[in-house]
Design a protein around this motif. Sequence first.
Motif, PDB file in Angstrom:
ATOM      1  N   GLU A  86       0.864  -1.257  -0.032  1.00 61.83           N
ATOM      2  CA  GLU A  86      -0.025   0.123  -0.033  1.00 61.83           C
ATOM      3  C   GLU A  86       0.908   1.165   0.098  1.00 61.83           C
ATOM      4  O   GLU A  86       1.869   1.308   0.728  1.00 61.83           O
ATOM      5  CB  GLU A  86      -0.971  -0.088   1.108  1.00 61.83           C
ATOM      6  N   ARG A 133     -13.905  -0.730  -2.774  1.00 59.45           N
ATOM      7  CA  ARG A 133     -13.120  -1.886  -1.983  1.00 59.45           C
ATOM      8  C   ARG A 133     -13.575  -1.897  -0.520  1.00 59.45           C
ATOM      9  O   ARG A 133     -13.525  -3.144   0.005  1.00 59.45           O
ATOM     10  CB  ARG A 133     -11.455  -1.389  -2.028  1.00 59.45           C
ATOM     11  N   ARG A 134     -14.179  -0.927  -0.060  1.00 60.10           N
ATOM     12  CA  ARG A 134     -14.402  -0.933   1.635  1.00 60.10           C
ATOM     13  C   ARG A 134     -16.021  -1.267   1.559  1.00 60.10           C
ATOM     14  O   ARG A 134     -16.592  -1.221   2.585  1.00 60.10           O
ATOM     15  CB  ARG A 134     -14.183   0.426   2.237  1.00 60.10           C
ATOM     16  N   GLU A 167     -17.615  -3.665   1.845  1.00 61.49           N
ATOM     17  CA  GLU A 167     -18.082  -4.767   3.170  1.00 61.49           C
ATOM     18  C   GLU A 167     -18.142  -3.938   4.509  1.00 61.49           C
ATOM     19  O   GLU A 167     -19.059  -4.360   5.299  1.00 61.49           O
ATOM     20  CB  GLU A 167     -17.064  -5.701   3.158  1.00 61.49           C
ATOM     21  N   PHE A 168     -17.605  -2.948   4.646  1.00 63.96           N
ATOM     22  CA  PHE A 168     -18.127  -2.159   5.649  1.00 63.96           C
ATOM     23  C   PHE A 168     -19.223  -1.617   5.753  1.00 63.96           C
ATOM     24  O   PHE A 168     -20.121  -1.773   6.994  1.00 63.96           O
ATOM     25  CB  PHE A 168     -16.912  -1.238   5.903  1.00 63.96           C
ATOM     26  N   ALA A 214      -9.133   6.117   8.821  1.00 64.59           N
ATOM     27  CA  ALA A 214      -9.260   7.011   7.664  1.00 64.59           C
ATOM     28  C   ALA A 214      -9.995   6.046   6.561  1.00 64.59           C
ATOM     29  O   ALA A 214      -9.638   4.772   6.323  1.00 64.59           O
ATOM     30  CB  ALA A 214      -7.775   7.180   7.011  1.00 64.59           C
ATOM     31  N   PHE A 215     -11.037   6.284   6.103  1.00 61.66           N
ATOM     32  CA  PHE A 215     -12.027   5.390   5.070  1.00 61.66           C
ATOM     33  C   PHE A 215     -12.720   6.547   4.321  1.00 61.66           C
ATOM     34  O   PHE A 215     -13.026   7.582   4.903  1.00 61.66           O
ATOM     35  CB  PHE A 215     -12.583   4.432   5.737  1.00 61.66           C
ATOM     36  N   ARG A 273     -15.673   8.693   3.726  1.00 60.86           N
ATOM     37  CA  ARG A 273     -16.849   8.789   4.858  1.00 60.86           C
ATOM     38  C   ARG A 273     -18.171   8.420   4.067  1.00 60.86           C
ATOM     39  O   ARG A 273     -19.225   8.356   4.837  1.00 60.86           O
ATOM     40  CB  ARG A 273     -16.857  10.117   5.303  1.00 60.86           C
ATOM     41  N   ALA A 285      -2.069   9.411   9.318  1.00 56.50           N
ATOM     42  CA  ALA A 285      -2.948   8.300   9.028  1.00 56.50           C
ATOM     43  C   ALA A 285      -4.077   8.460   7.709  1.00 56.50           C
ATOM     44  O   ALA A 285      -4.803   7.804   7.623  1.00 56.50           O
ATOM     45  CB  ALA A 285      -3.783   8.058  10.443  1.00 56.50           C
ATOM     46  N   GLY A 286      -3.915  10.054   7.454  1.00 54.91           N
ATOM     47  CA  GLY A 286      -4.988  10.083   6.283  1.00 54.91           C
ATOM     48  C   GLY A 286      -6.205  10.802   6.799  1.00 54.91           C
ATOM     49  O   GLY A 286      -7.171  10.703   5.943  1.00 54.91           O
ATOM     50  N   ILE A 287      -6.434  10.766   8.143  1.00 57.98           N
ATOM     51  CA  ILE A 287      -7.792  11.191   8.693  1.00 57.98           C
ATOM     52  C   ILE A 287      -7.730  12.860   8.492  1.00 57.98           C
ATOM     53  O   ILE A 287      -8.743  13.250   8.167  1.00 57.98           O
ATOM     54  CB  ILE A 287      -7.449  11.028  10.165  1.00 57.98           C
ATOM     55  N   GLY A 313       2.925   1.531   3.306  1.00 54.41           N
ATOM     56  CA  GLY A 313       2.359   0.518   4.087  1.00 54.41           C
ATOM     57  C   GLY A 313       1.008   0.612   4.545  1.00 54.41           C
ATOM     58  O   GLY A 313       0.522   1.736   4.410  1.00 54.41           O
ATOM     59  N   LEU A 338     -13.180  -4.047   9.425  1.00 53.97           N
ATOM     60  CA  LEU A 338     -13.709  -3.672   7.901  1.00 53.97           C
ATOM     61  C   LEU A 338     -13.458  -1.971   7.475  1.00 53.97           C
ATOM     62  O   LEU A 338     -12.971  -1.806   6.495  1.00 53.97           O
ATOM     63  CB  LEU A 338     -15.084  -3.909   7.793  1.00 53.97           C
TER      64      LEU A 338
END
Lengths: 302, 272
Positions: free
Chosen positions: A30, A53-54, A56-57, A143-144, A146, B91-93, B105, B132
């Motif tokens: 990554e 990709r996310r 499933e969440f 981090a995802f 939102r 963390a990209g937050i 990584g 998830l």
Amino acid sequence: MSTETVHKAPPPQEDPAALADGWADAYTPEHHVYEPHKVGLPPLGPYLSELWRRREFAVELARTKLQAQHFGTVFGMTWLVLNPLLLAGVYFILIDILRSGDRPPGAFAHLLGSIFAYYLVSDAIRMSSRSVTGGGKLILNTAFPRMLLPLSSVLVSIIRFLPTIAILAIVHIATGRPNGLNMLWAFPVALEMIAFATGASVLVAAAQVYFRDLNNFLPYMLRVWLYVSPVLWQASEVPHGYKWLLYVNPLGPMLTAWNEALNQAIRPGGTWLLLGAGYAIVALVIGGLFFISREREFAVRV
Amino acid sequence: MSTASAPAPAPARAAPPAISVEAVSITYHSSLQARGQQTLVGTLSRLRRRKKIVKQVKAVREVSLEVPRGTVLGIIGANGAGKSTLVRAMAGILPPTSGKIEVHGRVSTLLALGVGFDRKLTGRQNVILGGLAAGLSREQLEGKYAEIVEFAELEEFMDMPMRTYSAGMYGRLAFSVAVNMEPDILLIDEALSVGDAHFKRKSFDKMRELCEAAHTIVLVSHGMRAMRELADEVLWLDKGEMKGYGPPPKIIREYQRFMKVEEDDAVGEEDV
């Protein structure tokens, strides 16, 4: 911030530069780059790919929300069927009293179909409105994309809608409504409603971050929306002076087409289908872009 | 070894650092009213009066550093120094206002407020949702679940709502989730003092194990003992600026002098 994720096969060895790249790929597949956004939007391709990709969440969150809604109740998940049935019963009695028992043909099937479709959209918007402001800790710590938060609320609404299709089918047959292949037009109309609900939901979820009053206004706005949509009345009953309501209200064309297909088993009017598709696309584009352009601020605002 | 300056050109390209922070500044544009005033009525009223509340808070100012793979970077500083902001940006937050952060990584975070657990849900549901959200697949999570529960020593409590957990149990599960996410990079913000003495020792050992396996750790803590014990390099932030950078004993000594804390002050040494 922009994020790119790289997955590559290790390169051939020997060359020092290739060895360094090989190290990076073998140990850290990554690779993320976080920079200020150029014009308020991250690169949409990587964003949407990460969203997918996310997925499933969002599905798991929807499942958990549904379980939590009925946790500890005697009927449990049976409420998924009981809720819409009771709702339809209440509105049928109300309408029957107001109409003094004068029912147009297929009145109950129309009411049932329309109210289930209306709640598919309004539930998605209502539940999404708190999805971001209620996801504080998750937003501050992980981090995802939102957008997964309001999307999970839309999923909950879709899951709640599915059992109502069986109820609709039973009532349709029991009340002797016409059948035919034209009923299949209900599927594209349902897709229009889901797309519109998704766009409106992400828009409301983002707006709620900035205007905390929205959640207080929302129940009233949704109630008025129910009354001005062809749910408790049929499109054919609208007085000439109020026909415009069917066009300016995004749910007007969609619910009219939905009832023509499902309740009358006729091909819905092209105007309704096209207008519904137009509203759905506009809601998706405006809602989606607004949400994505603002979501990097959510961590400092929730 | 972490380095605060740009690396000198080398004949052969070195392996990329796990984290590279280039002249990063983070400014909160607090046109934000107090949270209770973020209302439609409040906003309309401000618009009518043409009053624009813009307050800029420079949380991080022009920070540059590289964290090589397999090292532990400790970040110290007074409250409000920008430590958590910098870690959240890694963390990209939080997005940087200027500059660039490059991360090689998979990142796992254990930040000050837990991993985003919802106390209404059970431990099991939270582990799955947290995993998830962090980007693991369901298959990866199923493989990791037993390990997470075993490490947290909460086998009997996983199907109970987390509102019934004590603070220690909550922290143990959060730590276990974070370290078992197969991270290449672990970001920990003031979350070292989880659980009892037994679990604290266990979490220290786990972090050492991660370091030996060439994982990279960024650790924010007010506990100077932990910093001395775990960090390879320490970054000292003050009001968002880099005040010091180097080996832990030297930077911690300077920091303690600056803060007017005795070097052997037991309170200052503890993880609190």
